[in-house]
Write a protein that holds these residues in place. Sequence first.
Motif, mmCIF file in Angstrom:
data_model
loop_
_atom_site.group_PDB
_atom_site.id
_atom_site.type_symbol
_atom_site.label_atom_id
_atom_site.label_comp_id
_atom_site.label_asym_id
_atom_site.label_seq_id
_atom_site.Cartn_x
_atom_site.Cartn_y
_atom_site.Cartn_z
ATOM 1 N N PRO A 237 2.781 -12.677 -10.945
ATOM 2 C CA PRO A 237 3.358 -11.000 -11.177
ATOM 3 C C PRO A 237 4.124 -10.286 -11.319
ATOM 4 C CG PRO A 237 3.046 -11.675 -12.976
ATOM 5 C CD PRO A 237 2.180 -11.918 -12.541
ATOM 6 N N PHE A 238 4.761 -9.343 -9.756
ATOM 7 C CA PHE A 238 4.643 -7.611 -9.504
ATOM 8 C C PHE A 238 6.232 -6.818 -10.672
ATOM 9 C CE2 PHE A 238 2.201 -9.253 -6.178
ATOM 10 C CZ PHE A 238 1.902 -8.673 -5.250
ATOM 11 N N ASP A 239 6.256 -7.646 -11.625
ATOM 12 C CA ASP A 239 7.118 -6.844 -12.568
ATOM 13 C C ASP A 239 6.383 -5.794 -13.359
ATOM 14 O OD1 ASP A 239 5.302 -8.001 -14.375
ATOM 15 O OD2 ASP A 239 7.179 -9.457 -15.607
ATOM 16 N N ASP A 240 5.580 -5.363 -13.843
ATOM 17 C CA ASP A 240 5.232 -3.914 -14.036
ATOM 18 C C ASP A 240 4.326 -3.213 -12.938
ATOM 19 O OD1 ASP A 240 2.548 -5.855 -14.185
ATOM 20 O OD2 ASP A 240 2.057 -4.382 -15.632
ATOM 21 N N PHE A 241 4.561 -3.652 -11.858
ATOM 22 C CA PHE A 241 3.718 -3.337 -10.605
ATOM 23 C C PHE A 241 4.068 -1.392 -10.561
ATOM 24 C CE2 PHE A 241 2.551 -2.394 -5.689
ATOM 25 C CZ PHE A 241 0.770 -1.865 -5.839
ATOM 26 N N LYS A 242 4.730 -0.728 -10.844
ATOM 27 C CA LYS A 242 5.902 0.122 -11.142
ATOM 28 C C LYS A 242 5.092 0.932 -11.537
ATOM 29 C CE LYS A 242 9.272 3.331 -10.608
ATOM 30 N NZ LYS A 242 10.857 3.022 -10.568
ATOM 31 N N GLU A 243 4.879 0.418 -12.927
ATOM 32 C CA GLU A 243 4.106 1.556 -13.602
ATOM 33 C C GLU A 243 3.160 1.661 -14.014
ATOM 34 O OE1 GLU A 243 6.431 -1.088 -13.960
ATOM 35 O OE2 GLU A 243 8.217 -0.587 -15.432
ATOM 36 N N ALA A 244 2.329 0.437 -12.882
ATOM 37 C CA ALA A 244 1.047 0.031 -12.779
ATOM 38 C C ALA A 244 0.072 1.203 -12.462
ATOM 39 C CB ALA A 244 0.279 -0.735 -12.566
ATOM 40 N N MET A 245 1.140 1.679 -11.324
ATOM 41 C CA MET A 245 0.764 2.711 -10.131
ATOM 42 C C MET A 245 1.247 4.034 -10.923
ATOM 43 S SD MET A 245 0.162 1.257 -7.441
ATOM 44 C CE MET A 245 -0.970 0.024 -8.453
#
Length: 516
Positions: A416-424
């Motif tokens: 999943p990429f749904d939290d990618f922005k928050e991880a960055m």
Amino acid sequence: MNAPAAELTEQTHRRGGGRLGRKALRSVPIASFPTLVRQIPVYQMVPDEAVELIHEESLSILEEVGCEFRDDEAIALWKAAGADVRETRVRIDRALLMELVAKVPSEFTLNARNPERTVRVGGKNSIFAPMYGAPYVRDLDNNRRYGTLADLNNFHKLAYMAPALHSSSSIICEPMEIAVPKRHLHIIHSALKYSDKPFMGIVTSKERAEDTMAMAGIVFGEEFVRDNPVLVAITNCNSPLVWDATMLDAMRVYARHNQPLILAPFALCGASTSASAVGAVAQVNAEALAGVAFTQLIRPGSPQIYGQFMVTVDMKTGAPMGGTPEAAQMMYLMGALARKYKLPWRTSGFHVGSKLNDAQAGYEANMLMHAAILSGANYIWHSAGWLEAGLTCGYSKFATDCEQLVGWYKYAGGLPFDDFKEAMAAIREVGPQGHFLGTQHTLDHFESAFFMPSIMDFNSFEQWKAEGAKDHDTRGREKARNMLADYEEPKLDEGIADGLKDLIARREEKLPDSVS
């Protein structure tokens, strides 16, 4: 319940501790994963031309050699359909064969008595089901002995408790103390009483299949089970190229009720097929297609599952082997053929030859489950408990397999990429030489970000030794004990429960105590 929530339940269990923790857990609904919808590509091992070659040779086998259907009613149906029938040998024209196969739906819904456990089979959907048919168990004290009804009840309870199992199967182990003519009644009762997931039917005689449908009718309603799938039944072609009367009887009972059958040749490659992986697949494909086609003579449009059970034979001893590379390769070929025919298909996941829940069992299981997932299998059977080429169901193996299924479910679900922005954003928040343990992103995701098994041990050597230096097999038995201690029965309606007991009592009065 979605996968992260199920993992949270498992983590709560780990933290709960002892009797008080288990008591608190009983107020938590039993976690259950929905149908696995695969979000990773299938892997095709050979080019399309090779798949087409096997397909064409399979059709030629059925046209030129034919397949035995050893049953008068089956022969009459094939004659009426226009097949070339000589005594019990049926030669099927490829146009007729493919016309019948094309009637099978590419997907279907498999209903559970608890609608929240209902699943989809076919397409990109996969479900996991535990093993079937073991006369022996390896018990909670690590003893190998005959299975009992109490063991079968326990395995149905474990299947109910395991979030990544989508079915309770039926004959996970044989209750050997019950007379064979009456045994099926108690097997199906156990599956229906101790779990509310889909189950599997009995196929060892027409009457036993009819009893299974009668019991399903009490639970789901007779009208409902005439048309709606509530179970899956397994029928095996006797390789090479024989469908016998017992299997054909069961096929008629279930197909007429619109209940899906697994049409699965039982092939010991090198013994009941040629000593060639691709040759074995061509033969098994022919056998499976003949069975699939026959079901459409019984009830056109009924849901069915194209299947196979293919293990290689140790050419030194004749013993069947489990997780070999050839078994995995043959799965990939069968998956490609199933996609060509647009058929839901079944294979086996964790079937191994090892006698114990040891390193060999792990190696074998990983080889086969990887192939099952990447070949796009829809009904992944023998996914919990299997030891000793299916002769034994192990409590420890069952528990450890169920834990591994959680990992495979996550693997096949894709990244999943749904939290990618928050991880960055967390990287920018922490910067060089910091740590992420206190960031909001970690607090929001630490319980679901990674697969965190409870049976596998990742502690330091010192911590592992301080906790008893337990091996994986021992921890698996402990896990099974804890799961059974946590179990609460998903109660049947009182009227339904009484109806099942009454049917069993009436049938037992009429059935003999032994096979004549």
